[in-house]
Design an enzyme around this catalytic site. Structure first.
Site, mmCIF file in Angstrom:
data_model
loop_
_atom_site.group_PDB
_atom_site.id
_atom_site.type_symbol
_atom_site.label_atom_id
_atom_site.label_comp_id
_atom_site.label_asym_id
_atom_site.label_seq_id
_atom_site.Cartn_x
_atom_site.Cartn_y
_atom_site.Cartn_z
ATOM 1 N N GLU A 172 -3.216 -0.545 17.553
ATOM 2 C CA GLU A 172 -2.696 0.116 18.419
ATOM 3 C C GLU A 172 -1.857 1.293 17.874
ATOM 4 O O GLU A 172 -1.853 2.531 18.742
ATOM 5 C CB GLU A 172 -1.539 -0.817 18.868
ATOM 6 C CG GLU A 172 -0.703 -0.253 20.236
ATOM 7 C CD GLU A 172 0.038 -1.332 20.993
ATOM 8 O OE1 GLU A 172 1.152 -0.941 21.521
ATOM 9 O OE2 GLU A 172 -0.247 -2.445 21.029
ATOM 10 N N LYS A 173 -1.543 1.440 16.763
ATOM 11 C CA LYS A 173 -0.575 2.476 16.526
ATOM 12 C C LYS A 173 -1.265 2.971 14.870
ATOM 13 O O LYS A 173 -1.773 1.973 14.150
ATOM 14 C CB LYS A 173 0.888 2.529 16.117
ATOM 15 C CG LYS A 173 1.416 2.080 17.713
ATOM 16 C CD LYS A 173 2.898 1.983 17.494
ATOM 17 C CE LYS A 173 3.517 1.355 18.618
ATOM 18 N NZ LYS A 173 3.110 -0.225 18.591
ATOM 19 N N ASP A 226 -0.993 -4.803 19.356
ATOM 20 C CA ASP A 226 0.288 -5.411 19.415
ATOM 21 C C ASP A 226 -0.156 -6.856 19.974
ATOM 22 O O ASP A 226 -0.484 -7.152 21.169
ATOM 23 C CB ASP A 226 1.474 -4.713 19.803
ATOM 24 C CG ASP A 226 2.024 -3.579 19.019
ATOM 25 O OD1 ASP A 226 1.476 -3.411 17.759
ATOM 26 O OD2 ASP A 226 2.702 -2.762 19.452
ATOM 27 N N ASP A 272 1.173 -8.765 22.262
ATOM 28 C CA ASP A 272 1.719 -9.081 23.359
ATOM 29 C C ASP A 272 0.710 -8.773 24.673
ATOM 30 O O ASP A 272 -0.276 -8.118 24.203
ATOM 31 C CB ASP A 272 3.289 -8.489 23.807
ATOM 32 C CG ASP A 272 3.114 -6.920 23.536
ATOM 33 O OD1 ASP A 272 2.011 -6.166 23.504
ATOM 34 O OD2 ASP A 272 4.123 -6.293 23.185
ATOM 35 N N TYR A 289 7.653 -7.741 13.894
ATOM 36 C CA TYR A 289 7.254 -7.125 15.192
ATOM 37 C C TYR A 289 8.698 -7.107 16.106
ATOM 38 O O TYR A 289 9.008 -8.125 16.525
ATOM 39 C CB TYR A 289 6.276 -7.628 15.654
ATOM 40 C CG TYR A 289 5.880 -7.088 17.124
ATOM 41 C CD1 TYR A 289 5.226 -5.920 17.243
ATOM 42 C CD2 TYR A 289 6.102 -7.986 18.433
ATOM 43 C CE1 TYR A 289 5.219 -5.375 18.563
ATOM 44 C CE2 TYR A 289 5.788 -7.514 19.865
ATOM 45 C CZ TYR A 289 5.230 -6.046 19.877
ATOM 46 O OH TYR A 289 4.575 -5.678 20.787
ATOM 47 N N ARG A 334 9.365 -6.045 19.491
ATOM 48 C CA ARG A 334 9.347 -6.193 20.910
ATOM 49 C C ARG A 334 8.968 -7.723 21.217
ATOM 50 O O ARG A 334 8.636 -8.036 22.380
ATOM 51 C CB ARG A 334 8.329 -5.193 21.440
ATOM 52 C CG ARG A 334 8.477 -3.677 21.076
ATOM 53 C CD ARG A 334 7.378 -3.000 21.696
ATOM 54 N NE ARG A 334 7.560 -1.539 21.172
ATOM 55 C CZ ARG A 334 7.833 -0.637 22.021
ATOM 56 N NH1 ARG A 334 8.346 -0.986 23.364
ATOM 57 N NH2 ARG A 334 8.078 0.729 21.730
#
Length: 664
Positions: free
Chosen positions: A7-8, A103, A105, A328, A330
């Site tokens: 994702e990043k 990520d 989620d 993580y 979040r």
């Protein structure tokens, strides 16, 4: 050859670091020694197309265009990251196997899935895609995650649920924002009136609280204390419990409003005998509070340090991505996998090195304790936020980073301390026919509370008495107090309200749904929602307090009640949760939404919003460094159309595009 899509970039580097070397950085990806490639998104590479992409006529804001409902949804590359999307297009064609490393989620699942679909990856390759779930960027954790790849197909319902919410938020925000903004012009309000499924009920909470404070009229109320003396010379006090006969002199909360009544009770009991009717001493214990999820961390950091929700999130992102000191951030989970318990020694050692203020607490931790926090059944895609086994030099963290790390580390260390043990004592006494109660709590073993500097409760110990014991009431005392207005919202209390939004909903069935879901917004978006409302001038900070502006109040008053309240979120979350569990259908959800949207637009068009007449459009404020992951998720139409239907600009100047999804 495998292609990992993170994702990043920070996650991509962490993955590449544990794959066979040597690693070679190329344009938009990292080539590993075994031929595998690791590439990345930069957050969202794609965003929802603006309304004019579906019909050029939508460039002008006209009420007759509403509701705008795309027949075929379109995504477009975000201009600043187009080159990364081009790199991924080439890499996905060359790769034999794809690994989704978004990520862990709902949003992270959709973010990479939509890129794979947009790039036209063949069905056979998409079906073979694997899922990599990483919540800790340190090498040992990444290696373990690589050993546990799952078929990405298992997460399709999660992705569909996220897609439905994304598109629904776009529809809701685009159409209601345009409808209300156009109606606002009818009464002379020359500014954007942004409406969103999440942001609007949050604003409604603050407006309602502000008005309750303003309308509040303080009233005196009275309590009666009996000051008691035992035969052994011990003194303590007990509080009068009014009987049903006193109800007409009490308010709805049971407070006595008549001074004459209270004084009469105090006079009547002075110098009289008191007899013990009940005497209870109950030992109890309380385990350590669970490790943090993001909301609980933001609430505690706001209380302890006055940090805004966004400042906490920013500090967490730095601790996770830059320093790799926490897992993580979040996360909405407060539990840990059982296997994590085996790493406790290494994590506690890292805490000693990183936070000297916790060195003594770390030394006192007993890693033999394995409490309720370790529960595999409570952990899904990600677990609670805890420190990693990586340490940092003292002074290498910024002020906010150090404070947030210390909170996370202390909460983790509490899991290795015994329960707080105490005794609750209650005495019920009868004096001249009236009931009086005395309560006290005495700590036997502070356990985990020692980490908070709390070893006792400060309550005076009650004497050991038995039923039937007689003692003397030396005198009665009347205490005059004043009712207090509700407290203004702060970052901490507003976050708590968003998390526990169920208590603001009247319908029992909807309350149940909201209690079982994330609440209002998600762990990742709540901070951004508050900052967005401040930035748009609907909320204002006054010290630690958060209040609504005239424009914010006018906006709420101009909307139908069902838009102001959080009930809609409960309906949505119920449907989205069913979708994620393969029990609900995307088509049914979207059809119902479109029907309700048409009805709401009709209500908005039926009358001019008089609550906005004479109200100045707020000046747009800087977002204070807020970084919202959802920017680019569901479009940006709420930020202002270039020209409205009457040829006037929606706002005094062209604004930066804002996301509607999750926060719009």
């Amino acid at each position: 050859m495998k292609l990992y899509i993170a994702e990043k970039p920070s996650l991509a580097r962490a993955i590449a670091a544990v794959l066979p070397g040597p690693q070679k950085r190329e344009e938009g990806y990292i080539r590993c020694g075994n031929g595998d490639l690791v590439s990345w998104c930069v957050g969202h590479l794609l965003e929802q197309a603006e309304p004019e992409a579906y019909d050029p006529a939508y460039k002008q804001w006209r009420f007759e265009h509403l509701p705008i409902i795309p027949d075929r949804w379109q995504l477009k590359p975000r201009p600043k990251v187009r080159s990364q999307l081009t790199a991924l297009r080439k890499l996905t064609r060359e790769a034999d196997q794809l690994v989704h490393a978004g990520d862990p989620d709902r949003e992270g699942q959709l973010l990479v899935d939509e890129v794979i679909e947009y790039l036209g990856v063949p069905d056979s390759k998409r079906r073979a895609t694997q899922r990599l779930l990483i919540s800790d960027l340190n090498p040992s954790a990444v290696k373990r995650a690589l050993e546990r790849l799952k078929p990405n197909s298992e997460f399709i319902p999660l992705s569909v649920s996220a897609l439905a919410r994304s598109r629904a938020d776009w529809l809701y925000g685009i159409n209601l924002t345009r409808a209300l903004t156009l109606q606002g012009r009818r009464v002379g309000f020359d500014g954007l009136l942004s409406v969103g499924r999440v942001q609007t009920p949050v604003l409604g909470l603050v407006v309602e609280r502000d008005r309750a404070i303003e309308a509040f009229v303080s009233k005196p109320f009275y309590e009666v204390l009996a000051h008691l003396l035992t035969e052994q010379g011990q003194r303590f006090s007990a509080s009068w419990q009014p009987s049903e006969a006193c109800a007409r002199w009490q308010d709805e909360e049971g407070r006595v409003l008549s001074r004459e009544l209270a004084q009469n009770v105090a006079n009547r009991i002075s110098g009289k005998e008191a007899v013990v009717e009940e005497a209870g001493r109950k030992p109890a214990q309380q385990p350590a509070p669970l490790p943090y999820n993001l909301s609980s961390l933001q609430i505690d950091a706001s209380k302890a340090y006055g940090m805004s929700a966004q400042a906490v999130l920013d500090a967490c992102q730095a601790l996770y991505e830059k320093h790799r000191l926490i897992t993580y951030p979040r996360s909405d989970c407060r539990y840990l996998p059982k296997e994590h318990h085996g790493e406790a020694g290494a994590v506690i050692g890292a805490i000693k090195q990183t936070a000297s203020t916790l060195a003594q607490a770390a030394s006192g931790a007993d890693i033999g304790i394995k409490g309720r926090a370790w529960n595999d059944s409570k952990v899904e895609a990600h677990h609670a936020i805890i420190p990693t086994a990586k340490s940092a030099r003292e002074g290498s963290l910024s002020g906010h980073e150090a404070k947030v790390y210390e909170l996370i580390a202390r909460q983790y260390l509490m899991q290795f301390y015994p329960a707080w043990r105490y005794n609750d004592t209650e005495l019920k006494l009868r004096i001249e026919g009236g009931l009086f109660i005395a309560r006290a709590r005495q700590t036997e073993d502070p356990g985990w509370r020692t980490l908070l500097g709390k070893t006792a409760d400060g309550a005076s110990e009650l004497p050991l008495l038995a039923v039937g014991d007689s003692l003397s009431c030396e005198r009665g005392e009347v205490l005059e107090k004043q009712t207090q207005p509700p407290k203004a919202f702060t970052d901490a209390s507003l976050l708590a309200a968003m998390t526990g939004i169920a208590r603001f909903v009247g319908d029992p069935a909807l309350r149940k749904v909201l209690r079982e879901t994330d609440g209002l917004g998600t762990e990742a978006t709540r901070a951004g929602i508050i900052e967005l409302l401040v930035t748009r001038g609907y909320l204002q900070r006054q010290g630690k307090s958060i209040h609504s502006s005239p424009a914010g109040r006018g906006l709420i008053d101009a909307l139908p009640e069902q838009v102001q309240k959080p009930d809609l979120t409960a309906h949505w979350e119920s449907s989205l949760d069913a979708m994620a569990r393969r029990e609900g259908r995307y088509e049914q959800f979207m059809t119902a939404l479109q029907s309700s949207l048409t009805e709401l637009i009709g209500q908005l068009g039926a009358a001019a919003p008089e609550s906005l007449r004479g109200v100045d459009a707020p000046k747009r404020r800087r977002a204070g460094g807020a970084r919202r992951r959802t920017a680019g998720r569901a479009g940006q139409a709420a930020a202002a159309g270039k020209q409205g239907g009457n040829g006037r600009k929606t706002a005094p100047r062209r604004r930066r595009k804002q996301s509607v999804a999750e926060n719009g």
